[in-house]
Design a protein around this motif. Sequence first.
Motif, PDB file in Angstrom:
ATOM      1  N   VAL A  31       0.768  -1.272   0.088  1.00  0.00           N
ATOM      2  CA  VAL A  31      -0.153  -0.011  -0.080  1.00  0.00           C
ATOM      3  C   VAL A  31       0.750   1.311  -0.139  1.00  0.00           C
ATOM      4  O   VAL A  31       1.549   1.375   0.780  1.00  0.00           O
ATOM      5  CB  VAL A  31      -0.900  -0.054   1.149  1.00  0.00           C
ATOM      6  N   THR A  32       0.792   2.161  -1.239  1.00  0.00           N
ATOM      7  CA  THR A  32       1.478   3.293  -1.227  1.00  0.00           C
ATOM      8  C   THR A  32       0.712   4.482  -1.118  1.00  0.00           C
ATOM      9  O   THR A  32      -0.448   4.666  -1.280  1.00  0.00           O
ATOM     10  CB  THR A  32       2.425   3.139  -2.469  1.00  0.00           C
ATOM     11  N   GLY A  33       1.405   5.606  -0.732  1.00  0.00           N
ATOM     12  CA  GLY A  33       0.545   6.877  -0.867  1.00  0.00           C
ATOM     13  C   GLY A  33       1.262   7.868  -1.884  1.00  0.00           C
ATOM     14  O   GLY A  33       2.369   7.697  -2.395  1.00  0.00           O
ATOM     15  N   THR A  34       0.255   8.612  -2.335  1.00  0.00           N
ATOM     16  CA  THR A  34       0.500   9.553  -3.380  1.00  0.00           C
ATOM     17  C   THR A  34       0.634  10.898  -2.915  1.00  0.00           C
ATOM     18  O   THR A  34      -0.178  11.438  -2.392  1.00  0.00           O
ATOM     19  CB  THR A  34      -0.795   9.610  -4.560  1.00  0.00           C
ATOM     20  N   PRO A  35       1.922  11.368  -3.337  1.00  0.00           N
ATOM     21  CA  PRO A  35       2.489  12.511  -2.600  1.00  0.00           C
ATOM     22  C   PRO A  35       1.701  14.109  -3.143  1.00  0.00           C
ATOM     23  O   PRO A  35       1.355  13.818  -4.352  1.00  0.00           O
ATOM     24  CB  PRO A  35       3.917  12.691  -2.674  1.00  0.00           C
ATOM     25  N   TYR A  36       2.004  15.144  -2.532  1.00  0.00           N
ATOM     26  CA  TYR A  36       1.630  16.506  -3.487  1.00  0.00           C
ATOM     27  C   TYR A  36       0.204  16.402  -3.655  1.00  0.00           C
ATOM     28  O   TYR A  36      -0.029  17.034  -4.588  1.00  0.00           O
ATOM     29  CB  TYR A  36       2.506  16.620  -4.313  1.00  0.00           C
ATOM     30  N   GLN A  37      -0.731  15.865  -2.778  1.00  0.00           N
ATOM     31  CA  GLN A  37      -2.270  16.158  -3.085  1.00  0.00           C
ATOM     32  C   GLN A  37      -2.727  17.182  -2.311  1.00  0.00           C
ATOM     33  O   GLN A  37      -2.552  17.422  -0.827  1.00  0.00           O
ATOM     34  CB  GLN A  37      -2.575  14.714  -2.800  1.00  0.00           C
ATOM     35  N   PRO A  38      -3.680  18.133  -2.930  1.00  0.00           N
ATOM     36  CA  PRO A  38      -4.041  19.290  -2.068  1.00  0.00           C
ATOM     37  C   PRO A  38      -5.106  18.650  -0.838  1.00  0.00           C
ATOM     38  O   PRO A  38      -5.616  17.696  -1.076  1.00  0.00           O
ATOM     39  CB  PRO A  38      -4.960  19.905  -3.059  1.00  0.00           C
ATOM     40  N   TYR A  39      -5.083  19.364   0.172  1.00  0.00           N
ATOM     41  CA  TYR A  39      -5.745  19.133   1.494  1.00  0.00           C
ATOM     42  C   TYR A  39      -5.665  20.458   2.270  1.00  0.00           C
ATOM     43  O   TYR A  39      -4.804  21.238   2.583  1.00  0.00           O
ATOM     44  CB  TYR A  39      -4.820  17.894   2.339  1.00  0.00           C
ATOM     45  N   TYR A  40      -7.005  20.640   2.740  1.00  0.00           N
ATOM     46  CA  TYR A  40      -7.235  21.847   3.739  1.00  0.00           C
ATOM     47  C   TYR A  40      -6.742  21.466   5.176  1.00  0.00           C
ATOM     48  O   TYR A  40      -7.599  20.531   5.678  1.00  0.00           O
ATOM     49  CB  TYR A  40      -8.425  22.502   3.477  1.00  0.00           C
ATOM     50  N   PHE A  41      -5.781  22.266   5.666  1.00  0.00           N
ATOM     51  CA  PHE A  41      -5.564  22.009   7.193  1.00  0.00           C
ATOM     52  C   PHE A  41      -6.121  23.221   7.820  1.00  0.00           C
ATOM     53  O   PHE A  41      -5.664  24.477   7.562  1.00  0.00           O
ATOM     54  CB  PHE A  41      -4.073  21.905   7.298  1.00  0.00           C
ATOM     55  N   GLY A  42      -7.458  23.212   8.329  1.00  0.00           N
ATOM     56  CA  GLY A  42      -8.053  24.205   8.652  1.00  0.00           C
ATOM     57  C   GLY A  42      -8.637  25.019   7.350  1.00  0.00           C
ATOM     58  O   GLY A  42      -9.268  24.608   6.521  1.00  0.00           O
ATOM     59  N   SER A  43      -8.138  26.442   7.479  1.00  0.00           N
ATOM     60  CA  SER A  43      -8.458  27.094   6.196  1.00  0.00           C
ATOM     61  C   SER A  43      -7.327  27.362   5.219  1.00  0.00           C
ATOM     62  O   SER A  43      -7.366  27.871   4.134  1.00  0.00           O
ATOM     63  CB  SER A  43      -8.817  28.735   6.642  1.00  0.00           C
TER      64      SER A  43
ATOM     65  N   VAL B  63      -1.588  10.985   0.413  1.00  0.00           N
ATOM     66  CA  VAL B  63      -2.941  10.285   0.466  1.00  0.00           C
ATOM     67  C   VAL B  63      -3.053   8.943  -0.186  1.00  0.00           C
ATOM     68  O   VAL B  63      -2.102   8.522  -1.253  1.00  0.00           O
ATOM     69  CB  VAL B  63      -4.063  11.162  -0.334  1.00  0.00           C
ATOM     70  N   ILE B  64      -3.367   8.009   0.561  1.00  0.00           N
ATOM     71  CA  ILE B  64      -3.340   6.499   0.288  1.00  0.00           C
ATOM     72  C   ILE B  64      -4.872   6.447  -0.824  1.00  0.00           C
ATOM     73  O   ILE B  64      -5.989   6.577  -0.163  1.00  0.00           O
ATOM     74  CB  ILE B  64      -3.603   5.468   1.226  1.00  0.00           C
ATOM     75  N   GLN B  65      -4.513   6.376  -1.961  1.00  0.00           N
ATOM     76  CA  GLN B  65      -5.739   6.318  -3.018  1.00  0.00           C
ATOM     77  C   GLN B  65      -6.149   4.819  -3.355  1.00  0.00           C
ATOM     78  O   GLN B  65      -7.146   4.822  -4.157  1.00  0.00           O
ATOM     79  CB  GLN B  65      -5.239   7.314  -4.230  1.00  0.00           C
ATOM     80  N   ASP B  66      -5.294   3.937  -3.098  1.00  0.00           N
ATOM     81  CA  ASP B  66      -5.499   2.734  -3.870  1.00  0.00           C
ATOM     82  C   ASP B  66      -5.826   1.716  -2.639  1.00  0.00           C
ATOM     83  O   ASP B  66      -5.183   1.928  -1.731  1.00  0.00           O
ATOM     84  CB  ASP B  66      -4.538   2.145  -5.099  1.00  0.00           C
ATOM     85  N   ILE B  67      -6.540   0.585  -3.138  1.00  0.00           N
ATOM     86  CA  ILE B  67      -6.679  -0.548  -2.212  1.00  0.00           C
ATOM     87  C   ILE B  67      -5.985  -1.926  -2.525  1.00  0.00           C
ATOM     88  O   ILE B  67      -6.027  -2.130  -3.741  1.00  0.00           O
ATOM     89  CB  ILE B  67      -8.154  -0.750  -2.051  1.00  0.00           C
ATOM     90  N   LYS B  68      -5.011  -2.469  -1.793  1.00  0.00           N
ATOM     91  CA  LYS B  68      -4.363  -3.403  -2.626  1.00  0.00           C
ATOM     92  C   LYS B  68      -4.474  -4.865  -1.514  1.00  0.00           C
ATOM     93  O   LYS B  68      -4.874  -4.506  -0.378  1.00  0.00           O
ATOM     94  CB  LYS B  68      -2.748  -3.024  -2.469  1.00  0.00           C
ATOM     95  N   ASN B  69      -4.286  -6.041  -2.083  1.00  0.00           N
ATOM     96  CA  ASN B  69      -4.268  -7.121  -1.324  1.00  0.00           C
ATOM     97  C   ASN B  69      -3.030  -7.216  -1.078  1.00  0.00           C
ATOM     98  O   ASN B  69      -1.910  -7.692  -1.681  1.00  0.00           O
ATOM     99  CB  ASN B  69      -4.927  -8.259  -2.320  1.00  0.00           C
ATOM    100  N   THR B  70      -2.701  -7.372   0.545  1.00  0.00           N
ATOM    101  CA  THR B  70      -1.425  -7.566   1.233  1.00  0.00           C
ATOM    102  C   THR B  70      -1.029  -9.028   1.172  1.00  0.00           C
ATOM    103  O   THR B  70       0.118  -9.217   1.332  1.00  0.00           O
ATOM    104  CB  THR B  70      -1.477  -7.058   2.325  1.00  0.00           C
ATOM    105  N   ASN B  71      -2.091  -9.959   0.589  1.00  0.00           N
ATOM    106  CA  ASN B  71      -1.645 -11.327   0.869  1.00  0.00           C
ATOM    107  C   ASN B  71      -1.811 -12.096  -0.585  1.00  0.00           C
ATOM    108  O   ASN B  71      -1.926 -13.217  -0.907  1.00  0.00           O
ATOM    109  CB  ASN B  71      -2.770 -11.936   1.645  1.00  0.00           C
ATOM    110  N   LEU B  72      -1.286 -11.230  -1.744  1.00  0.00           N
ATOM    111  CA  LEU B  72      -0.918 -11.822  -2.881  1.00  0.00           C
ATOM    112  C   LEU B  72      -0.084 -13.049  -2.674  1.00  0.00           C
ATOM    113  O   LEU B  72       0.863 -12.796  -2.208  1.00  0.00           O
ATOM    114  CB  LEU B  72      -0.488 -10.765  -3.734  1.00  0.00           C
TER     115      LEU B  72
END
Length: 997
Positions: A632-644, A651-660
């Motif tokens: 499971v990997t994260g996608t960097p540099y994604q926009p996110y509001y921290f307060g205003s 962000v973790i955007q995909d779902i993976k089977n860790t028991n392949l």
Amino acid sequence: MKRILTISVLVLSCFFFVNTSFAQNAAVKGKVTDAATGESLIGVSVLVKGTSTGVQTDVNGAFSVPAPANATLVFTYIGYTTQEVPVNNQTTLAVKLSPEAKELQQVVVIGYGTQKKRDVTGSVASVNGDQLTKQPVQTPTQALQGKVAGVQVISSGQPNSNPILRIRGTGSVLAGANPLYVVDGVLTDDIRNVNNADIVSIDVLKDASAAIYGVRAANGVVIITTKRGKAGPAVVSYDANVGFREVANQILLANRQQYVDYLNVASPTKIASDDKSPLTIPGTTNWAQAVSQKAFETNHNVSVSGGGEKNTYFISANYIDENGVIKTNNFQRFTIRANNDIHISDKLRFSDQMSLSRNTERPVDVAGIYGNVYRAAPIIPSIIDGKYGNTSAWSNVGNPLLQLDKKNNFTLNNRIQGNVALDYNPVKWLTYHSAFNLDARFNNQKNYSYQFASDASTFTVGGGNQRQDNSSLFVQNDNAYQYQWDNTITFDRTFGQHHLTVLGGMVTEKGRSNFINGTRQDVPANPDQWFLDQGNPNVNTIDHNGGDLFTRESFVGRVNYSFAGKYLLSGSLRRDGSSRFQQKWGTFYTVGAGWVLSEENFLKESIFTNLKLRASYGELGNDNIGSSLFVVTGTPYQPYYFGSTLVAGTVIQDIKNTNLKWETTDQLDIGIDYGFLNNRLTGEADYYNKKVKNALTNIPLPGILGDPDNLFITNAASYRNSGVEVALRWNDKINNHIGYNIGFNLSYNKNEVIGLNGGQAISAGGANGQTITRTDNGHPIASYYVLQATGVFQTAAEAAAAPTNTFEANHVGGLKYADINNDGKIDASDRIYAGSYQPKYYGGFNLGLNYNNFDISADFYGNWGNKIYNGKKNSRGSENDNIEASYANSRFTTTKPSSTDPSTITQTTPPSTYFIESGAFLRLNNLTFGYSLPADLLKRAGLAKARIFLTSQNLFTAKRYSGQSPELFSTDILSQGIDATNYPVTRTFALGVNVQF
């Protein structure tokens, strides 16, 4: 380049040495002949045993070599049994060499060792290197086409393309279906760097005996052995051919009148519009011809080999220069190989093998070019006085010739492949082998797009949308290496009638790759300035950097046992660990048995020279997946509001089977090998059943889970390939002047999806936004899943009475479809399965004839029982697109109604059986005429051998398919068989020479 060549020569010169010292002894003369025919044998190696002193027989079979009175002479000749003859104070010898019983004594490579063919319990096919060099092709894979039962080869006409090879059907969808290649012990997935002339043999492991290679061997193994030096004087060989290639079967598109007639129905408003300027330009543009060319090709190979009893060497150099049949497409390759053996002592041998290759290529965007070739209006000129016809102003597609001229793609590839090895024999029956194998690649790529406008400075008529406002440059550097360290111990001993060979060892593998690339705009058009820092720094740029890393650790073992040369047992076991799975370890095995009936007393006096029954069963693995597929990997540099405040986060955007886990392949093989009439007739027959379990597949996920692709990859599929293979070979002589051979092989294969295990059917391929293939239970992988076309509406009343068509309105001249579910409408639920691209039968046959110094050979290849989807006919992006000439002549019109071909094909025409055609074909793959110089001319010229030949590749194809070729090259397994934008299949004519000094 000169510096690289100089360094290469210096490096290679360190790998071998030749002892040229000769003792001053009396000359021993003689003649060597064939024991059966009495004919003189030319080029027999005559070596004084224990020394490097030696000669070769001349054109009369005669020799003269200095040797002591008590010496022993060793006579070696390909295809004949090696013979040692004591001198015993004689000055003249008459030596007769006997041909080997090839079928019985032939040695095949079985992985980490060799075995006599008669002792093999698995299904192993062999092709001699001499059969490969007859064809003017770049890779040995192409030359295998039609020569091995159970092996299907699909090649492209594009220079430097990697042919697709399937051994006993398609066994995987997401984990790859290509076999493993082993070149002199080096494991690889690409053999485009191997020179055909360097090959001694190719051995194909088709059954579970490939389990000795574990997780790399689920789709079979192709083992390539290259030439090595032989003791004796230096032998120099030169092989070359020069010729040209052309499009084998150019597609015929509608001409001016056919196109205008079609537009009057399909797009009458276009004809009636004010802009009729293209209609005033005379003539027809054949866009397929406009982008094509006759392509020059040449191939040169030179090799030197020889040595003494303590050391031997083989060194070769090869140069290929080949243009593609699409303009601007070309390829050059230079390869150097050095193979050397040094006997340090009676118990210790050192060997090394190295290949250095460097190639340059200017590739073309085949999909983009031919996507427009099929659609561009024939009433638009390709180019006039340096200005291009503006197809985009008329039919909204780009001018294909402009696409070629305004792109300059360039790649430079360097590759080092080879190994060093030590073999130690503390006693005769025990061998320790240690080899370090390396395959390293260093590649550079530059793609430049020239700036051009859409006005009168570029086009004969301005105003279109084909333009490049800014020049752009894409640059990528990537390198990769993979090493493998083998350590094995082999016990090989005979006890009375018992022969036992036991192998055990460990294999360590590691691979790493990385790349970095970038794109800049406004780079100058001068190639000397094609660097990223020459671009505009004030516009958006795109840069990427990435790579891969994987490791494997394996333990291997194998036992081969035979009793009295007629009862055979074998077994192998491999324990593999791979970094590509969370569950790291897997165990794979094979067992086999054989019975050589021809060694039994009740058959020894029969017509059988060889008769063997064999069977094998085993399990193999497959780890050919992405290294981080389970991570499971994260996608960097994604926009996110921290307060205003808007910030960049991960962000973790995909779902993976860790028991392949592994894809596993169980395979049963039952076969028979036979030889009749003193082995003039030989062959094999096999039945196999191969099942792939736990195959990776995509399972759709609900969108609420947040995965951007809505797909979950897991082990949820099973596939089966089962079939029968037959191979026959006849080799005989009519008399001392005429000899001939005939070969034949045929394979039947049934491919089937047998379990998606809760997964959903996989849809793929596409035309006008609709999928064409479907992979589902009970059908072959990538079966066509389309509407069933039943004819063409002849009257308005017939169209009105038909079920409602949800794709396009029913009309006179329109296609009608079967309402499969009888719900009164035609929609996606009425689709049916309509065959697949995978052939049920495939094979080849070859003929050869020798008459004195003349020879002729012909190789045929074909398949049937498969279908092709004519995607280029169904992928019309605009009603103004051109059509094929065959369709223009047969389509429905009011004056010439048709019951099979509709009046128009538009963007709304759905995929249907109307676009499916037979894929059966038979092709004359190669035809060669040769002439070898007679002995008296060779003697005067100072040559050992010389032959000239004329050859043709793909001379003709008998087919039913209306497109260019029924052989479709596609690396996308789920879209195979859709003919949309394939590189043209080519025909070759070449003249060549083979010379040996």
